[in-house]
Design an enzyme around this catalytic site. Sequence first.
Site, mmCIF file in Angstrom:
data_model
loop_
_atom_site.group_PDB
_atom_site.id
_atom_site.type_symbol
_atom_site.label_atom_id
_atom_site.label_comp_id
_atom_site.label_asym_id
_atom_site.label_seq_id
_atom_site.Cartn_x
_atom_site.Cartn_y
_atom_site.Cartn_z
ATOM 1 N N GLY A 118 0.849 -1.184 0.000
ATOM 2 C CA GLY A 118 0.000 0.000 0.000
ATOM 3 C C GLY A 118 0.883 1.232 0.000
ATOM 4 N N SER A 119 0.272 2.389 0.124
ATOM 5 C CA SER A 119 1.036 3.636 0.013
ATOM 6 C C SER A 119 2.108 3.768 1.078
ATOM 7 C CB SER A 119 0.074 4.825 0.089
ATOM 8 O OG SER A 119 -0.672 4.786 1.308
ATOM 9 N N GLU A 124 3.924 1.642 2.393
ATOM 10 C CA GLU A 124 5.024 0.692 2.244
ATOM 11 C C GLU A 124 5.905 0.992 1.034
ATOM 12 O OE1 GLU A 124 2.242 -0.070 4.677
ATOM 13 O OE2 GLU A 124 1.608 -0.596 2.642
ATOM 14 N N GLU A 143 -3.993 -10.106 2.368
ATOM 15 C CA GLU A 143 -3.005 -10.177 3.441
ATOM 16 C C GLU A 143 -3.011 -11.527 4.154
ATOM 17 O OE1 GLU A 143 -4.987 -7.649 2.831
ATOM 18 O OE2 GLU A 143 -3.823 -5.786 2.800
ATOM 19 N N GLY A 169 -6.937 -24.054 14.439
ATOM 20 C CA GLY A 169 -8.351 -24.288 14.167
ATOM 21 C C GLY A 169 -8.969 -23.221 13.296
ATOM 22 N N HIS A 208 0.027 -3.609 4.986
ATOM 23 C CA HIS A 208 -0.391 -2.228 4.808
ATOM 24 C C HIS A 208 -1.157 -1.729 6.023
ATOM 25 C CE1 HIS A 208 -1.571 1.498 3.108
ATOM 26 N NE2 HIS A 208 -2.805 1.152 2.769
ATOM 27 N N HIS A 241 -10.840 -29.911 22.923
ATOM 28 C CA HIS A 241 -11.721 -29.145 22.037
ATOM 29 C C HIS A 241 -13.121 -28.991 22.619
ATOM 30 C CE1 HIS A 241 -13.486 -28.539 17.704
ATOM 31 N NE2 HIS A 241 -13.424 -27.422 18.388
#
Length: 536
Positions: A39-40, A42, A61, A410, A84, A291
């Site tokens: 993005g800008s 980066e 991402e 998970g 970003h 779980h």
Amino acid sequence: MNTQILPSANAADRRVSVRDAVVALLRAFGIRHVFGNPGSTELPLLRDFPEDFRYVLGLHEAVVVGMADGYAQATGNATFVNLHSAAGLGNAMGNLFTAFKNRTPMIVTAGQQARSLLPFDPYLGAMQATELPKPYVKWSIEPARAEDVPLALVRAYHVAMQEPRGPVFVSIPVDDWDRLTDPVEAVDVCTLVRPDSDALARLGDALDRCERPAFVVGAAVDQGDAWDAMVALAERHNARVFAAPMSARCSFPENHRLFAGFLAPMRERIVQALSGHDFVFAVGAPAFIYHVEGSGPHVPPGTTLCQLVDDVTVAAVSPSGMSVVGNVRLGLLELLARSATPLRALPQARAPLPRAEPSARMTPAFALQTLADVRDAEHIVVEESPGSRRTMQGYLPFTEPHTFYTMASGGLGYGMPAAVGVALASPGKKVICLIGDGSSMYSIQSMWSAAQLGLPVTFVVMNNGRYEALRDLALLFGFDKTDAVQGTALPDLDFVGLARSMGCRAVKVEHAESLADVLKTALAEETANLVEVIVS
């Protein structure tokens, strides 16, 4: 061997940009890939991008972090991720959670607005940037000065690589990259922690005295290159070996005479499986992951529980017994160095399952058995098919180290991009992504990255038209087998069309008699492809 970075004596005479200092650090760490979706904020990092580096683009991402996870696990070294700002990091959080649970070493960076704008709550500014990824990073920082960014990266690398490994986060304002700072030089440092010898001696004495030992092996065995030591110790003691509940790696050959199967993440079923053993040794795994709610003892009455783990927090929540904390491989080697070899009879071997037969509507068992028949033992499988996992454990055995990866969290969306990252890190090796139809839709863009990178990944989609794992779990929550479970049906997904639109060859298989030939053809190809398997 890891590295530690220190300022050089004459650094003031040769100040460099933060960007150049960071690139030099990454080289010293053996990192040559940047996984990102730019993005800008980066863009300054990417200016004058070094020729010896490779930018690995993900179309979301979550894909970026999943690819970096797979690459880090396959190489054993930390990866560098560039996201970003707050929105990009937010999109990545599901797979960042998985990376944390997988204990994947990863340096996650994200852009931030210019420092001079931050007091005005600017567009694309990340409020409390360091708080967003918590608690699923080991360390999080936005350096106080631009000049501090390289040293923050140094600390980030070592924290990520220190056992228990995991992701770290560094927020970097957009105007930091061009600021001048002191360069840094590398020195070697080892970060492995040896378990306490006295504690290992007590554990070893208890193991020698017992009559019917059982080992429970977890992901840290495979992650820490302790596979051979684990097999040798089990053979010395003629111990039955169980895979820990929900383990994300294969840590013992599943065709071995001593392999006893997979523990379920349920207290009562674990106790039932371990009954008859007077000593349980959990290695590289918590004892135990649950779980669903349970009751009663955590181990059979009268059974001694010991564990060797690399994480003190895991040791602290052990339900009973003693724990030794330190590097798993070093601990196993020290136990093997003991001269005593107890004389015990071989335990009864696990009964093999009957072969799955073809049927008019292909079963998951037949599909996975066929995949087992046609794949080589060295082929790497990255799995995210929760509805088929128990079936996979019966019909698709893994017999070599570093050939099985799945998510320990998970959370869905890991499998497809992780397969891409594993393939990128494993030149010359075939990678199979075994994925459920529901799971695939979380990071389906990964196929584009695989095709663009020219990687030999075969995506095998087990399409049963629904979230099968949820339907199974519904029975534990009071549903009847005939009840409709809302939100679990997945009709009208065209995986062949999706794959072809992203540059992958694809084929659908509906009949059992054609599956073996289709899989053989797909696995022989050196480019990314998809096989959609329709199962009942």
